[in-house]
Design a protein around this motif. Sequence first.
Motif, mmCIF file in Angstrom:
data_model
loop_
_atom_site.group_PDB
_atom_site.id
_atom_site.type_symbol
_atom_site.label_atom_id
_atom_site.label_comp_id
_atom_site.label_asym_id
_atom_site.label_seq_id
_atom_site.Cartn_x
_atom_site.Cartn_y
_atom_site.Cartn_z
ATOM 1 N N PRO A 38 -25.898 16.833 107.654
ATOM 2 C CA PRO A 38 -26.148 16.150 106.376
ATOM 3 C C PRO A 38 -25.857 14.654 106.480
ATOM 4 O O PRO A 38 -24.710 14.244 106.618
ATOM 5 N N ILE A 39 -26.911 13.850 106.422
ATOM 6 C CA ILE A 39 -26.777 12.402 106.514
ATOM 7 C C ILE A 39 -27.564 11.784 105.373
ATOM 8 O O ILE A 39 -28.720 12.126 105.151
ATOM 9 N N GLU A 40 -26.936 10.874 104.652
ATOM 10 C CA GLU A 40 -27.632 10.140 103.601
ATOM 11 C C GLU A 40 -28.100 8.823 104.207
ATOM 12 O O GLU A 40 -27.309 7.941 104.503
ATOM 13 N N ARG A 43 -31.988 3.049 102.717
ATOM 14 C CA ARG A 43 -33.363 3.015 102.221
ATOM 15 C C ARG A 43 -34.001 1.666 102.455
ATOM 16 O O ARG A 43 -33.338 0.635 102.422
ATOM 17 N N ASP A 60 -22.529 10.804 111.124
ATOM 18 C CA ASP A 60 -22.398 11.306 109.748
ATOM 19 C C ASP A 60 -21.442 10.431 108.947
ATOM 20 O O ASP A 60 -20.882 9.459 109.471
ATOM 21 N N ASN A 61 -21.242 10.760 107.682
ATOM 22 C CA ASN A 61 -20.438 9.898 106.806
ATOM 23 C C ASN A 61 -18.958 9.871 107.181
ATOM 24 O O ASN A 61 -18.226 9.004 106.722
ATOM 25 N N ARG A 93 -29.797 7.818 113.610
ATOM 26 C CA ARG A 93 -29.732 8.233 112.210
ATOM 27 C C ARG A 93 -28.276 8.081 111.798
ATOM 28 O O ARG A 93 -27.439 8.852 112.224
ATOM 29 N N ASP A 95 -25.474 7.506 108.590
ATOM 30 C CA ASP A 95 -25.229 7.562 107.151
ATOM 31 C C ASP A 95 -25.009 6.146 106.632
ATOM 32 O O ASP A 95 -24.375 5.326 107.293
ATOM 33 N N LYS A 96 -25.527 5.855 105.456
ATOM 34 C CA LYS A 96 -25.429 4.492 104.927
ATOM 35 C C LYS A 96 -24.010 4.102 104.539
ATOM 36 O O LYS A 96 -23.715 2.931 104.369
ATOM 37 N N ASN A 97 -23.108 5.054 104.433
ATOM 38 C CA ASN A 97 -21.743 4.764 103.995
ATOM 39 C C ASN A 97 -20.739 4.641 105.141
ATOM 40 O O ASN A 97 -19.544 4.516 104.882
ATOM 41 N N THR A 122 -34.670 5.319 108.517
ATOM 42 C CA THR A 122 -34.337 5.019 107.129
ATOM 43 C C THR A 122 -35.207 5.892 106.230
ATOM 44 O O THR A 122 -36.133 6.535 106.690
ATOM 45 N N GLU A 123 -34.894 5.885 104.942
ATOM 46 C CA GLU A 123 -35.727 6.569 103.961
ATOM 47 C C GLU A 123 -36.627 5.536 103.314
ATOM 48 O O GLU A 123 -36.189 4.445 102.978
#
Length: 127
Positions: A38-40, A43, A60-61, A93, A95-97, A122-123
Amino acid sequence: MEEKEFDYINMIPFIDVMLVLLTIVLMTSTFVVGGIIPIELPRVVAEHEKAMKSHIVEIDNAGIIYYQGKKITLPVLREKVLSIPRDTSFLIRADKNIPLQNFVEVIDVIKTTGFQKISLQTEHVIK
């Protein structure tokens, strides 16, 4: 009353059921392709070229690094990329955080081992 034998089999219900099953399979397969970790993603507004066959590094985060889906550390990542041909491309890839330092360390490991083709996933945000 005597039963009449069937002259043919009605295939329409069978085809309907098969189309529903095909739809279910296609819909669930798109969720599987998205990735397990799970990676956010950050954007962007502009579209970019999709990376061709790449080795995937994920962060990951929590800052944990995954190479090709397996959890590893930076020294192990360095060892693994040293055994790969230098024209291989990498897809990162992250996570943005995560802290920027974690991202920079991963990029540094890949760049200092001689790789030039590095992409960041990116998204795409539609406005």
